[in-house]
Scaffold this motif. Structure first.
Motif, PDB file in Angstrom:
ATOM      1  N   MET A 280       0.557  -1.588   0.042  1.00 23.20           N
ATOM      2  CA  MET A 280       0.065  -0.182  -0.095  1.00 23.20           C
ATOM      3  C   MET A 280       0.837   1.520  -0.098  1.00 23.20           C
ATOM      4  SD  MET A 280      -2.520  -0.983   2.637  1.00 23.20           S
ATOM      5  CE  MET A 280      -3.872   0.296   2.351  1.00 23.20           C
ATOM      6  N   VAL A 281       1.684   0.857   0.739  1.00 24.49           N
ATOM      7  CA  VAL A 281       3.374   2.763   1.093  1.00 24.49           C
ATOM      8  C   VAL A 281       3.515   2.740  -0.498  1.00 24.49           C
ATOM      9  CG1 VAL A 281       4.908   3.409   1.999  1.00 24.49           C
ATOM     10  CG2 VAL A 281       3.001   2.547   3.861  1.00 24.49           C
ATOM     11  N   LEU A 282       4.310   1.729  -1.196  1.00 26.22           N
ATOM     12  CA  LEU A 282       4.503   1.389  -2.403  1.00 26.22           C
ATOM     13  C   LEU A 282       3.407   2.294  -3.605  1.00 26.22           C
ATOM     14  CD1 LEU A 282       6.593   1.755  -4.555  1.00 26.22           C
ATOM     15  CD2 LEU A 282       6.350  -1.258  -4.588  1.00 26.22           C
ATOM     16  N   THR A 283       2.089   2.238  -3.143  1.00 22.53           N
ATOM     17  CA  THR A 283       0.829   2.259  -4.494  1.00 22.53           C
ATOM     18  C   THR A 283       0.747   3.734  -3.962  1.00 22.53           C
ATOM     19  OG1 THR A 283       0.309  -0.013  -3.875  1.00 22.53           O
ATOM     20  CG2 THR A 283      -1.143   1.806  -4.872  1.00 22.53           C
ATOM     21  N   GLY A 284       1.345   4.158  -3.085  1.00 25.13           N
ATOM     22  CA  GLY A 284       1.597   6.100  -2.690  1.00 25.13           C
ATOM     23  C   GLY A 284       2.686   6.294  -3.742  1.00 25.13           C
ATOM     24  N   LEU A 285       3.924   5.518  -3.606  1.00 25.00           N
ATOM     25  CA  LEU A 285       4.686   6.178  -3.848  1.00 25.00           C
ATOM     26  C   LEU A 285       4.970   6.083  -5.212  1.00 25.00           C
ATOM     27  CD1 LEU A 285       8.073   7.320  -3.393  1.00 25.00           C
ATOM     28  CD2 LEU A 285       8.298   4.568  -3.211  1.00 25.00           C
ATOM     29  N   VAL A 286       3.988   4.894  -5.802  1.00 22.12           N
ATOM     30  CA  VAL A 286       4.005   5.027  -7.815  1.00 22.12           C
ATOM     31  C   VAL A 286       3.820   6.365  -7.915  1.00 22.12           C
ATOM     32  CG1 VAL A 286       3.007   3.947  -9.103  1.00 22.12           C
ATOM     33  CG2 VAL A 286       4.418   2.435  -8.047  1.00 22.12           C
ATOM     34  N   PHE A 287       2.040   6.534  -7.621  1.00 21.24           N
ATOM     35  CA  PHE A 287       1.315   7.842  -7.623  1.00 21.24           C
ATOM     36  C   PHE A 287       2.236   9.245  -7.642  1.00 21.24           C
ATOM     37  CE2 PHE A 287      -1.797  10.986  -6.764  1.00 21.24           C
ATOM     38  CZ  PHE A 287      -2.699  10.282  -6.577  1.00 21.24           C
ATOM     39  N   LEU A 288       2.159   9.082  -6.003  1.00 25.71           N
ATOM     40  CA  LEU A 288       3.378  10.083  -6.071  1.00 25.71           C
ATOM     41  C   LEU A 288       4.461  10.902  -7.201  1.00 25.71           C
ATOM     42  CD1 LEU A 288       3.910  12.646  -4.386  1.00 25.71           C
ATOM     43  CD2 LEU A 288       6.038  11.861  -2.945  1.00 25.71           C
ATOM     44  N   THR A 289       5.429   9.898  -7.480  1.00 26.77           N
ATOM     45  CA  THR A 289       6.254   9.554  -8.780  1.00 26.77           C
ATOM     46  C   THR A 289       5.583  10.087 -10.036  1.00 26.77           C
ATOM     47  OG1 THR A 289       7.166   7.520  -7.751  1.00 26.77           O
ATOM     48  CG2 THR A 289       7.888   8.113  -9.778  1.00 26.77           C
ATOM     49  N   ALA A 290       4.004   9.955  -9.698  1.00 23.99           N
ATOM     50  CA  ALA A 290       3.639  10.206 -11.107  1.00 23.99           C
ATOM     51  C   ALA A 290       2.882  11.535 -11.081  1.00 23.99           C
ATOM     52  CB  ALA A 290       2.083   8.903 -11.099  1.00 23.99           C
ATOM     53  N   LEU A 291       2.795  11.966  -9.603  1.00 27.63           N
ATOM     54  CA  LEU A 291       2.473  13.158  -9.690  1.00 27.63           C
ATOM     55  C   LEU A 291       2.835  14.128 -10.153  1.00 27.63           C
ATOM     56  CD1 LEU A 291      -0.188  14.417  -8.925  1.00 27.63           C
ATOM     57  CD2 LEU A 291       0.522  14.758  -6.830  1.00 27.63           C
ATOM     58  N   SER A 292       4.824  13.803  -9.616  1.00 29.78           N
ATOM     59  CA  SER A 292       6.157  14.530  -9.518  1.00 29.78           C
ATOM     60  C   SER A 292       6.218  14.391 -11.315  1.00 29.78           C
ATOM     61  CB  SER A 292       7.214  13.844  -9.423  1.00 29.78           C
ATOM     62  OG  SER A 292       7.654  12.875  -9.910  1.00 29.78           O
ATOM     63  N   GLY A 293       5.815  13.785 -12.731  1.00 30.88           N
ATOM     64  CA  GLY A 293       5.757  13.475 -13.691  1.00 30.88           C
ATOM     65  C   GLY A 293       5.339  15.178 -14.286  1.00 30.88           C
ATOM     66  N   ALA A 294       4.730  15.371 -13.616  1.00 32.54           N
ATOM     67  CA  ALA A 294       3.307  16.457 -14.128  1.00 32.54           C
ATOM     68  C   ALA A 294       4.060  17.689 -13.218  1.00 32.54           C
ATOM     69  CB  ALA A 294       1.830  16.631 -13.388  1.00 32.54           C
ATOM     70  N   PHE A 295       5.440  17.942 -12.594  1.00 33.22           N
ATOM     71  CA  PHE A 295       5.474  19.005 -12.707  1.00 33.22           C
ATOM     72  C   PHE A 295       6.808  19.042 -13.653  1.00 33.22           C
ATOM     73  CE2 PHE A 295       3.691  19.581  -8.374  1.00 33.22           C
ATOM     74  CZ  PHE A 295       3.796  20.248  -8.495  1.00 33.22           C
ATOM     75  N   VAL A 296       7.339  17.470 -14.000  1.00 33.84           N
ATOM     76  CA  VAL A 296       8.461  18.492 -14.313  1.00 33.84           C
ATOM     77  C   VAL A 296       7.753  18.468 -16.383  1.00 33.84           C
ATOM     78  CG1 VAL A 296      10.244  16.551 -16.305  1.00 33.84           C
ATOM     79  CG2 VAL A 296       9.473  15.686 -13.809  1.00 33.84           C
ATOM     80  N   ALA A 297       7.129  17.862 -16.684  1.00 31.59           N
ATOM     81  CA  ALA A 297       6.426  18.059 -18.078  1.00 31.59           C
ATOM     82  C   ALA A 297       5.948  19.712 -18.226  1.00 31.59           C
ATOM     83  CB  ALA A 297       4.811  17.254 -18.087  1.00 31.59           C
ATOM     84  N   GLY A 298       5.302  20.291 -16.800  1.00 30.15           N
ATOM     85  CA  GLY A 298       4.783  21.354 -16.879  1.00 30.15           C
ATOM     86  C   GLY A 298       5.419  22.571 -17.146  1.00 30.15           C
ATOM     87  N   LEU A 299       7.308  22.029 -16.420  1.00 25.88           N
ATOM     88  CA  LEU A 299       8.144  23.581 -16.110  1.00 25.88           C
ATOM     89  C   LEU A 299       9.359  23.147 -17.374  1.00 25.88           C
ATOM     90  CD1 LEU A 299       8.991  23.326 -13.097  1.00 25.88           C
ATOM     91  CD2 LEU A 299       8.084  25.211 -14.082  1.00 25.88           C
ATOM     92  N   ASP A 300       9.057  21.915 -18.538  1.00 23.42           N
ATOM     93  CA  ASP A 300       9.772  20.961 -19.267  1.00 23.42           C
ATOM     94  C   ASP A 300      10.715  20.824 -18.891  1.00 23.42           C
ATOM     95  OD1 ASP A 300       8.398  21.520 -21.912  1.00 23.42           O
ATOM     96  OD2 ASP A 300       8.415  24.204 -22.124  1.00 23.42           O
ATOM     97  N   ALA A 301      10.999  19.834 -17.508  1.00 26.85           N
ATOM     98  CA  ALA A 301      12.067  19.865 -16.927  1.00 26.85           C
ATOM     99  C   ALA A 301      13.413  18.701 -17.713  1.00 26.85           C
ATOM    100  CB  ALA A 301      12.093  19.570 -15.695  1.00 26.85           C
ATOM    101  N   GLY A 302      11.367  17.848 -18.701  1.00 24.77           N
ATOM    102  CA  GLY A 302      12.794  17.031 -19.362  1.00 24.77           C
ATOM    103  C   GLY A 302      13.894  17.692 -20.030  1.00 24.77           C
ATOM    104  N   LEU A 303      13.928  18.667 -20.595  1.00 25.37           N
ATOM    105  CA  LEU A 303      15.292  19.685 -21.985  1.00 25.37           C
ATOM    106  C   LEU A 303      16.354  20.209 -20.839  1.00 25.37           C
ATOM    107  CD1 LEU A 303      11.966  20.888 -23.638  1.00 25.37           C
ATOM    108  CD2 LEU A 303      13.347  18.857 -24.252  1.00 25.37           C
ATOM    109  N   VAL A 304      16.530  19.388 -19.768  1.00 22.21           N
ATOM    110  CA  VAL A 304      17.511  20.165 -19.572  1.00 22.21           C
ATOM    111  C   VAL A 304      18.300  18.450 -18.211  1.00 22.21           C
ATOM    112  CG1 VAL A 304      16.603  22.007 -18.315  1.00 22.21           C
ATOM    113  CG2 VAL A 304      16.270  20.615 -17.003  1.00 22.21           C
ATOM    114  N   TYR A 305      19.734  18.550 -18.295  1.00 28.78           N
ATOM    115  CA  TYR A 305      21.004  17.676 -17.945  1.00 28.78           C
ATOM    116  C   TYR A 305      19.771  16.082 -18.638  1.00 28.78           C
ATOM    117  CZ  TYR A 305      22.400  20.301 -14.661  1.00 28.78           C
ATOM    118  OH  TYR A 305      23.343  21.184 -13.661  1.00 28.78           O
ATOM    119  N   ASN A 306      20.245  16.145 -19.974  1.00 28.06           N
ATOM    120  CA  ASN A 306      19.586  14.855 -20.713  1.00 28.06           C
ATOM    121  C   ASN A 306      20.599  14.211 -20.998  1.00 28.06           C
ATOM    122  OD1 ASN A 306      18.040  17.648 -22.809  1.00 28.06           O
ATOM    123  ND2 ASN A 306      17.070  15.350 -21.874  1.00 28.06           N
ATOM    124  N   GLU A 307      21.086  13.278 -19.608  1.00 33.75           N
ATOM    125  CA  GLU A 307      21.994  12.391 -19.083  1.00 33.75           C
ATOM    126  C   GLU A 307      21.424  11.763 -18.278  1.00 33.75           C
ATOM    127  OE1 GLU A 307      25.809  13.719 -18.270  1.00 33.75           O
ATOM    128  OE2 GLU A 307      24.944  16.053 -17.078  1.00 33.75           O
TER     129      GLU A 307
END
Length: 462
Positions: A280-307
């Motif tokens: 159950m804790v891991l399920t919450g962690l998966v949810f939180l990780t997916a949510l953090s991806g929204a911040f990556v997408a919203g700030l185009d953070a995937g375009l920095v440090y491409n390594e």
């Protein structure tokens, strides 16, 4: 005796409780499976006495509807990701839930929509050379996203109303599903609230502004969609498993023998309870990780440090970059930490990496615990299958994430990565659900069915 040598005998319902067919029949789920019809027919041969009716039990039709609804939500999450990646989300400048169902149909209507778009910061700053034909392409992308949302609304609310009026839902399900319908409606509002943030004329006055929606609103929109998906998918699985227990005596891949209650011997073990808590804790962690991806997408953070795994030749960027004073807005710098965590593209990507790798290691560790001697024979087969599925999916998800980063966020890879997060979340929801005991209503129905079958055997023997 049940699994692991534990005594699992459960008293049968008294015949007086189950034999009032006339009162039971309206609640009997005979309209989806032959086994239900067979079971109901056995009741008609019993002597009717005054007794309370059996509780309502949600049917496979309800489960199928919920799983279909969750599949549509999965689809709209993927389409929404592609809409953002193609920068199409700001092409429709108004929220018209009813009137906006149809796209522009004439050249004049298209010209009107195009003029509305020309007034937006995105057109003036980024797309001032866009043609009408190019505008139509991004318009249809956002239109498809909104149309799918309307379809989900109809396919959820209309059947829900039918099932409630026909009394085909177990106790507790109407309120839960009504809550999901409210969340579904709120999700539509959140979508427009998110788009509105990217249409603000204030962006024109900001130096080096890049018109985009607020990452906070994007995360809220995605989080609500994921919560909606989990609610639909998890409830659909619960109903399907309850039905299998009632009609087949199968719980998480284990078949009951005689009067055994197979889950008591499993869920009563301390090791299994700890395993379920960790899942159950891991399920919450998966949810939180997916949510953090929204911040990556919203700030185009995937375009920095491409390594990967390094960032600028180090495991972590310099602390002055991770917590830059540039992002603090308070004079005393009291907001330095949280603004960098949520608004600094470098920090946001670093946090997403940490969460992703923590999820990967935790999912792998959870699977390995299923191989321990103390749990290997204690956990039901379905739990083992779901742990394997989660392990396979987390490996694929990490590969997709790294590839998306290294190749500068190509649309196909990025969309697959977002879809992968939902699939991984699905596997974890199914894993946790595999250690859920049948509902109270399902347990009553199973006992009643066992009593009828036993009575029929006694009648033949006599």
């Amino acid at each position: 005796m049940g699994l692991n040598g534990h005594s699992t005998r459960t008293p049968l319902l008294t015949l007086s409780f189950i034999s009032n067919y006339k009162r039971v029949a309206p609640h009997w789920p005979t309209f989806f499976t032959p086994s239900g019809a067979f079971f109901a027919s056995r009741f008609s041969s019993l002597t009717a006495v005054s007794s309370p009716p059996l509780p309502r039990l949600s049917t496979p039709g309800v489960s199928n509807w919920l799983l279909l609804s969750s599949a549509l939500v999965f689809g709209i999450v993927v389409v929404g990701g592609v809409t953002r990646l193609t920068e199409s989300g700001l092409s429709i400048t108004e929220w018209r839930p009813i009137a906006g169902t149809l796209p522009p149909l004439t050249q004049e209507e298209w010209e009107v929509e195009f003029e509305k778009y020309k007034a937006t910061p995105e057109f003036k700053i980024l797309n001032h050379r866009i043609t009408l034909s190019e505008f139509k392409r991004i318009f249809y992308m956002e239109y498809t996203h909104r149309l799918l949302g309307r379809i989900i609304g109809l396919t959820f609310v209309v059947p829900l109303t039918y099932f409630v009026l026909r009394k085909r839902l177990s106790a507790g399900h109407p309120s839960r599903l009504f809550g999901l319908s409210l969340l579904l409606g709120f999700q539509g509002f959140l979508g427009w609230y998110m788009v509105k943030s990217g249409l603000s004329s204030a962006l024109l006055d900001m130096p080096n502004a890049h018109p985009r929606v607020s990452q906070y609103r994007l995360a809220a929109h995605l989080g609500a969609a994921l919560a909606l998906f989990v609610g639909m998918f998890g409830t659909g699985l619960e109903i399907r498993r309850d039905w299998r227990w009632v009609n087949q005596g199968v719980w998480s891949g284990v078949r009951a023998v005689g009067e055994s209650v197979v889950w008591e011997g499993v869920l009563g073990r301390a090791g299994v309870r700890r395993f379920k808590g960790a899942a159950m804790v891991l399920t919450g962690l998966v949810f939180l990780t997916a949510l953090s991806g929204a911040f990556v997408a919203g700030l185009d953070a995937g375009l920095v440090y491409n390594e990967f795994p390094l960032m600028g030749g180090r495991l972590a960027p310099p602390s002055t970059e991770l917590f830059s004073a540039h992002y603090a807005k308070s004079a005393d710098g009291s907001d330095l930490w949280w603004r960098n965590l949520l608004e600094n593209p470098t920090t946001v990507q670093f946090d997403h990496r940490l969460l992703a790798m923590t999820t990967y290691v935790s999912t792998t560790a959870l699977y390995l615990t299923t191989r321990l001697r103390s749990l290997r024979g204690a956990l039901p087969p379905l739990t083992h299958h779901m742990a394997k599925a989660a392990l396979a999916m987390v490996n694929l998800q990490v590969a997709l994430g790294i590839s998306t980063l290294l190749y500068l966020v190509p649309i196909p890879l990025a969309a697959a990565h977002q879809a992968g997060s939902v699939v991984l979340l699905s596997a974890m929801v199914a894993l946790v659900g595999s250690l859920r005991r049948p509902s109270a209503a399902a347990r009553v129905w199973r006992e009643a069915k066992r009593a009828v079958e036993l009575n029929a055997k006694r009648g033949k023997a006599a």
